[in-house]
Each structure stands twice: as C-alpha cells, then as structure tokens.
Design a protein around this motif. Structure first.
Motif, PDB file in Angstrom:
ATOM      1  N   PHE A 192      31.163  11.643 -19.641  1.00 44.98           N
ATOM      2  CA  PHE A 192      32.604  11.837 -19.747  1.00 44.98           C
ATOM      3  C   PHE A 192      32.911  13.328 -19.840  1.00 44.98           C
ATOM      4  O   PHE A 192      32.037  14.146 -20.133  1.00 44.98           O
ATOM      5  CB  PHE A 192      33.184  11.076 -20.947  1.00 44.98           C
ATOM      6  N   LEU A 193      34.161  13.670 -19.554  1.00 49.40           N
ATOM      7  CA  LEU A 193      34.604  15.064 -19.509  1.00 49.40           C
ATOM      8  C   LEU A 193      35.671  15.309 -20.564  1.00 49.40           C
ATOM      9  O   LEU A 193      36.669  14.588 -20.628  1.00 49.40           O
ATOM     10  CB  LEU A 193      35.163  15.392 -18.122  1.00 49.40           C
ATOM     11  N   THR A 194      35.476  16.345 -21.376  1.00 52.20           N
ATOM     12  CA  THR A 194      36.462  16.728 -22.382  1.00 52.20           C
ATOM     13  C   THR A 194      36.806  18.212 -22.255  1.00 52.20           C
ATOM     14  O   THR A 194      36.117  18.970 -21.563  1.00 52.20           O
ATOM     15  CB  THR A 194      35.941  16.448 -23.805  1.00 52.20           C
ATOM     16  N   CYS A 195      37.862  18.602 -22.939  1.00 55.16           N
ATOM     17  CA  CYS A 195      38.323  19.988 -22.892  1.00 55.16           C
ATOM     18  C   CYS A 195      38.918  20.381 -24.236  1.00 55.16           C
ATOM     19  O   CYS A 195      39.449  19.528 -24.974  1.00 55.16           O
ATOM     20  CB  CYS A 195      39.371  20.156 -21.789  1.00 55.16           C
ATOM     21  N   HIS A 196      38.845  21.658 -24.548  1.00 59.66           N
ATOM     22  CA  HIS A 196      39.429  22.193 -25.775  1.00 59.66           C
ATOM     23  C   HIS A 196      39.882  23.611 -25.466  1.00 59.66           C
ATOM     24  O   HIS A 196      39.109  24.399 -24.909  1.00 59.66           O
ATOM     25  CB  HIS A 196      38.400  22.198 -26.911  1.00 59.66           C
ATOM     26  N   GLY A 238      44.612  11.440 -25.955  1.00 54.04           N
ATOM     27  CA  GLY A 238      44.091  10.233 -25.319  1.00 54.04           C
ATOM     28  C   GLY A 238      42.614  10.263 -25.008  1.00 54.04           C
ATOM     29  O   GLY A 238      42.092   9.332 -24.398  1.00 54.04           O
ATOM     30  N   GLY A 239      41.919  11.346 -25.393  1.00 51.84           N
ATOM     31  CA  GLY A 239      40.475  11.369 -25.192  1.00 51.84           C
ATOM     32  C   GLY A 239      40.044  12.047 -23.910  1.00 51.84           C
ATOM     33  O   GLY A 239      40.754  12.911 -23.376  1.00 51.84           O
ATOM     34  N   PRO A 240      38.892  11.665 -23.353  1.00 51.21           N
ATOM     35  CA  PRO A 240      38.324  12.346 -22.185  1.00 51.21           C
ATOM     36  C   PRO A 240      39.245  12.339 -20.971  1.00 51.21           C
ATOM     37  O   PRO A 240      39.989  11.385 -20.741  1.00 51.21           O
ATOM     38  CB  PRO A 240      37.047  11.548 -21.911  1.00 51.21           C
TER      39      PRO A 240
END
Length: 308
Positions: A192-196, A238-240
C-alpha cells in the motif's frame, strides 16, 4: 484503477498447481536461456510438498527461491548464465536469438534508437568489456534509457574481475524480478502507498494541503488516481492512497500544491513563488511492500525519501 492487462496471467495459486511442462513454460525464461533454474525449483518444491513443508505463497518468495538456486550454483553454471545474455549494444531488429523478454526490455530502453556515433562508442566499450571479463555487459534496462546504459558500461568496464562478476549477477537477478512481475498476476497485493507532508518552515504537519496522484503509463499518458487534502496531521484522510488491487507496480507522481498551502497560512514567500507546485515522481516495484513517500517542504526547499 486496477488494470486488466495482466488478468490472463497465472496467479501464485495457479503456478503451485502447474505440472513440470507448464511450470517451466512460464518460468523457464525468467533467467535468460536457463530453464534449469525453473526445473530445479519445480523439483525442490515437489520434494518439499512430499515432506509436508510449506510451499512458497508470494511472488517475493518465488523470486527468492529462484535467486537462491542461482546463487548456490557452481561458478561455471553462473558464468554460463551470464554468457547466455545478449549484447545490449546491438539493435533490437538485428537480435534474432533474443528471448521475447529481452526484446521487450531493450525496446523500452530505446536501444534501437542508438545513433551511429553512440553505437560505435558502445561497440568499442562492449568489445573491451567482453575481452576483459569473458561475458557480455548486462544491465536491467527495462526502466533505463540508452544514456543510463552507456554511462554504466563506461563505469563498470574498469571493475576488477571478481567485482564485476558479482555486479553482473546482481543485474541478472534484477532482470529476473522484473520478468516475474510481468509474468505473474498478483491477485490481492499486500502492499500500500501512504504519504505525510511536513511544513519545515513552521515546524508543523502541513494540514489542508491539496495533493494529486497520477500514474504514468508507458505511452506517456498520465492517469489521475486521486485527489486529496491533508488532515490536521499532514496525512491523507481515509488511509492509504493505494491499496489492494489498485496497488500496482509502475511509475507514479505526487503533485503537491505547496504555494497555495503557504499562502493560506501567510508564510512569507517571494512574489513569484520559488516553490509553487512540487511534482514528485517515484516508482513502485514490489506489490507486497508498504511504500511511504512523504514530503518535507518549505517555501524554499523540499526533500523526500522511501519510507515503509
């Protein structure tokens, strides 16, 4: 955004049920003209199955098992594998003996567009490389350009024999991994892909920043994946951004609207913002991994890294 282009390819569950002929038919070309790797793996899996040993379940485990077979092979067998690879400097249309996989890889690298001058330089380097090492120059070119290839052969021709033997095998394993990704359908990707986003000018999370995510296709088309606005912690609500069947290998690009963000909080900037829209292009190579691709940004600078 799930793609259907590989829906006809077998899954890991399918492969585990294949008889020898189908198993080798699918995986025999993963290592160039070296079907013995797939044959050895099939036999080892059959023995493990008889012993009740758990069989491989993911493409990562499949790649690791094939790599181990090559790494455990004799020096002579490894050298035979290296020699099975084509010379990258030859034009695709002249390579009658290439596997289908190699034709695709060289075509994507644009090696068929070498100018006469570039080709002459490459031929000279390749001749020196072959004379010195006894096998062709090998580079995983699927996502490279002809300029990458030329630069790498110029550097690696100066290596010591032992160093280059190891370097060439690393490229062989990289090629094998990319071929596996093209041959096997990942039914339910675990990655999965996330960002900050962090505001380094004010020392806070970048809340309420608008972000877009695109996927870049081989033909240059940009496909919009999603639009987001960061929450109070600078993360995606909402997450990834990508998960499940939407998490596909390929090249992606975040677009961060940093100028709008700093304007709404009154952060001092220049009349013509030094950083307004910040594009960040990155690649996803493993469907089983967590890719965390953040942004640390001020009106004057930004940085990123591959997290997990």
């Amino acid at each position: 955004m799930a793609s259907s282009e590989s829906d006809s390819h077998p899954t890991m569950s399918d492969i585990r049920l294949f008889p020898l002929a189908d198993f080798v038919g699918l995986l025999g070309g993963i290592y160039e003209h070296s079907s013995w790797v797939a044959e050895t793996l099939f036999l080892s899996l059959a023995e493990a199955d008889e012993d009740g040993t758990k069989k491989m379940g993911t493409i990562v485990e499949l790649a690791a098992a094939m790599k181990q077979i090559v790494d455990n092979a004799s020096h002579e067998k490894k050298l035979e594998l290296l020699k099975a690879h084509p010379d990258l400097c030859e034009k695709v249309e002249a390579l009658k003996d290439l596997t289908a996989e190699s034709q695709v890889e060289q075509g994507r690298a644009g090696l068929q567009t070498l100018t006469d001058e570039e080709r002459a330089h490459f031929l000279s380097l390749n001749s020196a490389y072959r004379t010195k090492f006894g096998f062709p120059f090998i580079l995983a070119v699927r996502n490279a350009t002809k300029y990458t290839v030329l630069a790498c052969v110029e550097r690696r021709v100066g290596n010591l024999q032992e160093v280059e033997f190891v370097a060439a095998l690393k490229q062989v394993h990289k090629i094998a991994w990319m071929r596996l990704l093209a041959a096997v359908r990942i039914k339910e990707p675990a990655g999965f892909l996330t960002c900050h986003v962090l505001d380094t000018a004010n020392g806070t999370p970048a809340a309420n920043m608008r972000i877009m995510l695109h996927k870049l296709l081989d033909d240059g088309e940009r496909v919009l994946v999603g639009e987001f606005v960061t929450n109070s912690d600078g993360r995606l609500p909402g997450g990834p951004a990508l998960k499940g069947v939407d998490f596909q290998i390929g090249v992606y690009e975040w677009t961060f609207f940093a100028g709008d963000y700093f304007a709404q909080f009154g952060t001092p900037t220049s009349g013509t913002p030094f950083l307004d829209v910040v594009p960040l292009r990155f690649g996803i190579d493993n469907p089983e991994d967590h890719y965390h691709v953040p942004l640390l940004v001020s009106p004057w600078s930004f940085s990123t890294y591959r997290g997990s």
